[in-house]
Design a protein around this motif. Structure first.
Motif, PDB file in Angstrom:
ATOM      1  N   SER A 165       0.831  -1.186   0.000  1.00  0.00           N
ATOM      2  CA  SER A 165       0.000   0.000   0.000  1.00  0.00           C
ATOM      3  C   SER A 165       0.868   1.238   0.000  1.00  0.00           C
ATOM      4  O   SER A 165       2.060   1.184   0.264  1.00  0.00           O
ATOM      5  CB  SER A 165      -0.911  -0.011   1.227  1.00  0.00           C
ATOM      6  N   ARG A 166       0.272   2.369  -0.314  1.00  0.00           N
ATOM      7  CA  ARG A 166       1.037   3.594  -0.427  1.00  0.00           C
ATOM      8  C   ARG A 166       1.720   3.907   0.902  1.00  0.00           C
ATOM      9  O   ARG A 166       1.173   3.674   1.956  1.00  0.00           O
ATOM     10  CB  ARG A 166       0.119   4.748  -0.852  1.00  0.00           C
ATOM     11  N   SER A 167       2.902   4.425   0.846  1.00  0.00           N
ATOM     12  CA  SER A 167       3.684   4.803   2.013  1.00  0.00           C
ATOM     13  C   SER A 167       3.982   3.621   2.928  1.00  0.00           C
ATOM     14  O   SER A 167       4.404   3.814   4.049  1.00  0.00           O
ATOM     15  CB  SER A 167       2.947   5.892   2.822  1.00  0.00           C
ATOM     16  N   GLN A 168       3.769   2.417   2.439  1.00  0.00           N
ATOM     17  CA  GLN A 168       3.956   1.238   3.302  1.00  0.00           C
ATOM     18  C   GLN A 168       5.401   0.765   3.197  1.00  0.00           C
ATOM     19  O   GLN A 168       5.815   0.170   2.223  1.00  0.00           O
ATOM     20  CB  GLN A 168       3.012   0.124   2.868  1.00  0.00           C
ATOM     21  N   ASP A 169       6.198   1.055   4.221  1.00  0.00           N
ATOM     22  CA  ASP A 169       7.561   0.564   4.198  1.00  0.00           C
ATOM     23  C   ASP A 169       7.866  -0.283   5.419  1.00  0.00           C
ATOM     24  O   ASP A 169       9.006  -0.559   5.720  1.00  0.00           O
ATOM     25  CB  ASP A 169       8.566   1.710   4.064  1.00  0.00           C
ATOM     26  N   GLU A 184       0.052   5.546  10.584  1.00  0.00           N
ATOM     27  CA  GLU A 184       0.695   5.911   9.327  1.00  0.00           C
ATOM     28  C   GLU A 184       2.149   6.272   9.592  1.00  0.00           C
ATOM     29  O   GLU A 184       2.552   6.460  10.744  1.00  0.00           O
ATOM     30  CB  GLU A 184      -0.035   7.090   8.683  1.00  0.00           C
ATOM     31  N   LYS A 185       2.925   6.414   8.548  1.00  0.00           N
ATOM     32  CA  LYS A 185       4.340   6.718   8.709  1.00  0.00           C
ATOM     33  C   LYS A 185       4.561   8.033   9.434  1.00  0.00           C
ATOM     34  O   LYS A 185       5.493   8.167  10.240  1.00  0.00           O
ATOM     35  CB  LYS A 185       5.016   6.744   7.339  1.00  0.00           C
ATOM     36  N   ASP A 186       3.691   9.018   9.189  1.00  0.00           N
ATOM     37  CA  ASP A 186       3.900  10.349   9.755  1.00  0.00           C
ATOM     38  C   ASP A 186       2.806  10.773  10.737  1.00  0.00           C
ATOM     39  O   ASP A 186       2.749  11.932  11.144  1.00  0.00           O
ATOM     40  CB  ASP A 186       3.996  11.391   8.634  1.00  0.00           C
ATOM     41  N   ARG A 187       1.947   9.811  11.142  1.00  0.00           N
ATOM     42  CA  ARG A 187       0.839  10.197  12.023  1.00  0.00           C
ATOM     43  C   ARG A 187       0.244   8.964  12.684  1.00  0.00           C
ATOM     44  O   ARG A 187       0.179   7.894  12.094  1.00  0.00           O
ATOM     45  CB  ARG A 187      -0.226  10.922  11.196  1.00  0.00           C
ATOM     46  N   LEU A 188      -0.198   9.146  13.941  1.00  0.00           N
ATOM     47  CA  LEU A 188      -0.898   8.091  14.675  1.00  0.00           C
ATOM     48  C   LEU A 188      -2.123   8.718  15.320  1.00  0.00           C
ATOM     49  O   LEU A 188      -2.019   9.685  16.074  1.00  0.00           O
ATOM     50  CB  LEU A 188       0.024   7.491  15.743  1.00  0.00           C
ATOM     51  N   ARG A 189      -3.311   8.153  15.008  1.00  0.00           N
ATOM     52  CA  ARG A 189      -4.571   8.719  15.498  1.00  0.00           C
ATOM     53  C   ARG A 189      -5.399   7.640  16.202  1.00  0.00           C
ATOM     54  O   ARG A 189      -5.484   6.521  15.714  1.00  0.00           O
ATOM     55  CB  ARG A 189      -5.391   9.295  14.339  1.00  0.00           C
ATOM     56  N   TRP A 190      -6.012   8.008  17.332  1.00  0.00           N
ATOM     57  CA  TRP A 190      -6.901   7.120  18.079  1.00  0.00           C
ATOM     58  C   TRP A 190      -8.343   7.620  17.963  1.00  0.00           C
ATOM     59  O   TRP A 190      -8.599   8.839  18.021  1.00  0.00           O
ATOM     60  CB  TRP A 190      -6.535   7.100  19.555  1.00  0.00           C
ATOM     61  N   TYR A 191      -9.284   6.671  17.855  1.00  0.00           N
ATOM     62  CA  TYR A 191     -10.701   7.000  17.730  1.00  0.00           C
ATOM     63  C   TYR A 191     -11.512   6.164  18.722  1.00  0.00           C
ATOM     64  O   TYR A 191     -11.214   4.984  18.954  1.00  0.00           O
ATOM     65  CB  TYR A 191     -11.206   6.679  16.322  1.00  0.00           C
ATOM     66  N   VAL A 192     -12.544   6.770  19.287  1.00  0.00           N
ATOM     67  CA  VAL A 192     -13.513   6.054  20.114  1.00  0.00           C
ATOM     68  C   VAL A 192     -14.883   6.303  19.518  1.00  0.00           C
ATOM     69  O   VAL A 192     -15.308   7.456  19.370  1.00  0.00           O
ATOM     70  CB  VAL A 192     -13.477   6.520  21.580  1.00  0.00           C
ATOM     71  N   ASN A 193     -15.554   5.235  19.109  1.00  0.00           N
ATOM     72  CA  ASN A 193     -16.869   5.331  18.470  1.00  0.00           C
ATOM     73  C   ASN A 193     -16.863   6.326  17.308  1.00  0.00           C
ATOM     74  O   ASN A 193     -17.784   7.115  17.127  1.00  0.00           O
ATOM     75  CB  ASN A 193     -17.935   5.705  19.502  1.00  0.00           C
ATOM     76  N   GLY A 194     -15.797   6.265  16.527  1.00  0.00           N
ATOM     77  CA  GLY A 194     -15.690   7.081  15.327  1.00  0.00           C
ATOM     78  C   GLY A 194     -15.213   8.497  15.538  1.00  0.00           C
ATOM     79  O   GLY A 194     -14.996   9.225  14.561  1.00  0.00           O
ATOM     80  N   PHE A 244      -8.066  -5.470  10.869  1.00  0.00           N
ATOM     81  CA  PHE A 244      -6.919  -4.677  10.431  1.00  0.00           C
ATOM     82  C   PHE A 244      -7.078  -4.431   8.947  1.00  0.00           C
ATOM     83  O   PHE A 244      -7.285  -5.373   8.174  1.00  0.00           O
ATOM     84  CB  PHE A 244      -5.599  -5.404  10.684  1.00  0.00           C
ATOM     85  N   THR A 245      -6.999  -3.161   8.531  1.00  0.00           N
ATOM     86  CA  THR A 245      -7.061  -2.793   7.122  1.00  0.00           C
ATOM     87  C   THR A 245      -5.762  -2.097   6.761  1.00  0.00           C
ATOM     88  O   THR A 245      -5.464  -1.008   7.272  1.00  0.00           O
ATOM     89  CB  THR A 245      -8.243  -1.854   6.830  1.00  0.00           C
ATOM     90  N   ALA A 246      -4.964  -2.735   5.924  1.00  0.00           N
ATOM     91  CA  ALA A 246      -3.669  -2.165   5.547  1.00  0.00           C
ATOM     92  C   ALA A 246      -3.861  -0.818   4.861  1.00  0.00           C
ATOM     93  O   ALA A 246      -4.854  -0.586   4.154  1.00  0.00           O
ATOM     94  CB  ALA A 246      -2.929  -3.129   4.621  1.00  0.00           C
ATOM     95  N   LEU A 247      -2.914   0.060   5.082  1.00  0.00           N
ATOM     96  CA  LEU A 247      -2.977   1.397   4.498  1.00  0.00           C
ATOM     97  C   LEU A 247      -3.117   1.324   2.984  1.00  0.00           C
ATOM     98  O   LEU A 247      -2.383   0.586   2.314  1.00  0.00           O
ATOM     99  CB  LEU A 247      -1.709   2.162   4.863  1.00  0.00           C
ATOM    100  N   GLY A 248      -4.108   2.032   2.448  1.00  0.00           N
ATOM    101  CA  GLY A 248      -4.328   2.045   1.012  1.00  0.00           C
ATOM    102  C   GLY A 248      -5.256   0.965   0.502  1.00  0.00           C
ATOM    103  O   GLY A 248      -5.646   0.987  -0.662  1.00  0.00           O
ATOM    104  N   GLN A 249      -5.647   0.017   1.381  1.00  0.00           N
ATOM    105  CA  GLN A 249      -6.569  -1.037   0.992  1.00  0.00           C
ATOM    106  C   GLN A 249      -8.017  -0.584   1.207  1.00  0.00           C
ATOM    107  O   GLN A 249      -8.288   0.263   2.061  1.00  0.00           O
ATOM    108  CB  GLN A 249      -6.301  -2.297   1.811  1.00  0.00           C
ATOM    109  N   PRO A 250      -8.985  -1.135   0.463  1.00  0.00           N
ATOM    110  CA  PRO A 250     -10.392  -0.755   0.654  1.00  0.00           C
ATOM    111  C   PRO A 250     -10.919  -1.212   2.006  1.00  0.00           C
ATOM    112  O   PRO A 250     -10.457  -2.204   2.566  1.00  0.00           O
ATOM    113  CB  PRO A 250     -11.113  -1.470  -0.493  1.00  0.00           C
ATOM    114  N   CYS A 251     -11.917  -0.477   2.524  1.00  0.00           N
ATOM    115  CA  CYS A 251     -12.511  -0.878   3.799  1.00  0.00           C
ATOM    116  C   CYS A 251     -13.244  -2.200   3.626  1.00  0.00           C
ATOM    117  O   CYS A 251     -13.696  -2.538   2.534  1.00  0.00           O
ATOM    118  CB  CYS A 251     -13.436   0.204   4.334  1.00  0.00           C
TER     119      CYS A 251
END
Length: 289
Positions: free
Chosen positions: A51-55, A209-219, A271-278
């Motif tokens: 996926s994009r940016s996936q290293d 992501e390579k340049d960011r990490l985000r947490w979500y609760v109930n969206g 788990f949904t890899a970066l750049g893959q469809p939901c």
């Protein structure tokens, strides 16, 4: 169905040294070593297309709604504890699968030198950049930790990287998020969970992501890290665990025998890899950018 019949009994390679547990709020804990997860026959599994940016190498995307137990993907902790701080022994009998639900237990049961037994599961595969999601319901009780997190460390011949959701069930109105990079934490934040973690199922997710990490609760976005020095850079295993401590009072609260079996219920993990469809309509990966 009792998932213990499909587990192994050797310690997994994810165990963390006790010294690591001292860093979260000065008493950080995160344990785990032992074991984790399960995957359904009906799971959606995407191919390992880069996926994009996936290293960072990653296992394929997947969804597990726990309609069955796949021991090729998941490992169950059994027969040990992560340190003296833990007042329970991991037991495969505390990991059950029934009616499309994974349940981890904590209950009074003499095992070796401990008076309680508890449950933990761990993925055998390692995952990289992407969206991690779990739908959970905790119990309540002081001195108990119910967690969904990713981790890799020295026993896997890797630096200690980790991304956390931890419900300290002394207060089920909140969840603590955190990240460890090369063994350094101090990135924790306590956020509200409307209605409580024990009253209904809630959706917990993080996007790495390579340049960011985000947490979500109930969206809802609840925390973001963009500092490169605070971003994990090693593929990690996925964990769920439920355990207690008599000694970590400052962090977990004072422990007392709950007088009943406590549970952590997991309705779904993905788990949904970066750049893959939901992979399912409710997935956070369908709506975020």
């Amino acid at each position: 169905m009792n998932a213990d019949s499909k587990s192994t009994s050797t310690p997994a390679t994810g165990d963390r040294p006790f010294t690591q547990l001292r860093r979260q709020r000065k008493l950080r804990q995160l344990c785990s070593g032992g074991a984790f997860l399960l995957v359904a026959l009906g799971s959606l599994v995407a191919g390992p297309t880069p996926s994009r940016s996936q290293d960072i190498p990653t296992a394929p995307s997947f969804v597990d709604d726990f309609t069955s137990f796949d021991r090729a993907r998941w490992y169950i902790a059994d027969g040990w504890a992560n340190g003296k701080y833990q007042n329970c022994i991991w037991s495969k009998r505390q990991v059950k699968l029934s009616d499309g639900m994974l349940t981890l237990g904590f209950e009074k049961q003499k095992v070796k030198d401990r008076d309680f037994a508890c449950g933990e599961v761990q993925s055998k595969q390692r995952f990289g950049y992407g969206t991690y999601e779990a739908r959970l319901k905790t119990d309540s009780g002081s001195g108990i930790n119910a967690s969904f997190f990713t981790y890799i460390g020295p026993t896997d011949k890797q630096p200690w990287d980790e991304i956390d959701f931890e419900v300290l069930t002394k207060d089920t109105s909140k969840v603590q998020v955190n990240a460890y990079i090369a063994g350094k934490g101090n990135n924790e934040k306590v956020v509200d969970v409307a209605g409580g973690t024990d009253k209904a199922f809630n959706d917990y997710a993080f996007v790495w992501e390579k340049d960011r990490l985000r947490w979500y609760v109930n969206g809802e976005l609840v925390n973001t890290i963009t500092d490169p020095a605070k971003l994990p850079s090693h593929a990690q295993k996925i964990f769920f665990s439920l355990w207690g401590s008599d000694t970590m009072k400052e962090w977990l609260g004072p422990f007392s025998d709950p007088g009943r079996k406590l549970t952590l219920q997991v309705d779904r993990v993905a788990f949904t890899a970066l750049g893959q469809p939901c992979q399912f309509p409710e997935s956070l990966a369908c709506s975020i950018k």
